[in-house]
Write a protein that holds these residues in place. Structure first.
Motif, PDB file in Angstrom:
ATOM      1  N   ASN A  16      35.819  27.167  68.878  1.00 10.85           N
ATOM      2  CA  ASN A  16      34.746  28.144  68.692  1.00 10.85           C
ATOM      3  C   ASN A  16      33.692  28.034  69.792  1.00 10.85           C
ATOM      4  N   LEU A  19      35.253  29.567  72.840  1.00 11.19           N
ATOM      5  CA  LEU A  19      35.259  31.018  72.677  1.00 11.19           C
ATOM      6  C   LEU A  19      33.875  31.592  72.952  1.00 11.19           C
ATOM      7  N   LYS A  20      32.842  30.943  72.461  1.00 12.12           N
ATOM      8  CA  LYS A  20      31.462  31.397  72.687  1.00 12.12           C
ATOM      9  C   LYS A  20      31.133  31.393  74.182  1.00 12.12           C
ATOM     10  N   HIS A  22      33.212  31.712  76.687  1.00 14.72           N
ATOM     11  CA  HIS A  22      33.943  32.811  77.321  1.00 14.72           C
ATOM     12  C   HIS A  22      33.340  34.167  76.962  1.00 14.72           C
ATOM     13  N   LEU A  23      32.904  34.333  75.726  1.00 13.30           N
ATOM     14  CA  LEU A  23      32.282  35.593  75.332  1.00 13.30           C
ATOM     15  C   LEU A  23      30.975  35.831  76.077  1.00 13.30           C
ATOM     16  N   LEU A  26      31.876  36.809  79.573  1.00 12.21           N
ATOM     17  CA  LEU A  26      32.376  38.187  79.603  1.00 12.21           C
ATOM     18  C   LEU A  26      31.233  39.194  79.472  1.00 12.21           C
ATOM     19  N   LEU A  27      30.328  38.963  78.543  1.00  8.10           N
ATOM     20  CA  LEU A  27      29.203  39.880  78.353  1.00  8.10           C
ATOM     21  C   LEU A  27      28.298  39.925  79.582  1.00  8.10           C
TER      22      LEU A  27
END
Length: 116
Positions: A16, A19-20, A22-23, A26-27
């Protein structure tokens, strides 16, 4: 079994966190891209649940409610560039529009009454 569950939870927490990371990356990239090209349009497809089908953009005060400007409508294989305020909203239309960073959310909320 307690150790296995603890290991699984720890692994999931690590995934998690990754993932955070990478998010967020990406944003940030999307924001940079949108900054370099502020006219990159958003798009949304009008499904049967959309409000205002059969009405035109002027009558529903689309811009007034969303601050978004419709720049094109894809209807079947046709692409209507700069359709104007009297174009009708039809099911399966793909609306291309520009606006600020909140434009997509505002348009979606307006057309679907916040039903996500």
């Amino acid at each position: 079994m307690k150790k296995e569950i603890s290991d699984i939870v720890e692994k999931q927490e690590n995934e998690n966190r990754l993932l955070k990371v990478h998010l967020v990356d990406l944003l940030e990239r999307v924001d940079r891209l949108r900054f370099t090209n502020p006219f990159m349009p958003f798009d949304i497809t009008l499904k049967k649940e959309a409000q205002y089908l059969g009405k035109n953009y002027w009558d529903i005060k689309f811009w007034h409610h969303t601050n978004a400007t419709v720049i094109a409508i894809k209807r079947g294989s046709d692409l209507l560039i700069s359709p104007g305020p009297y174009a009708l909203l039809e099911e399966q239309d793909i609306i291309y529009f520009i606006g600020n960073k909140n434009a997509y959310g505002l348009v979606h909320s307006f057309l679907y009454s916040d039903k996500i």
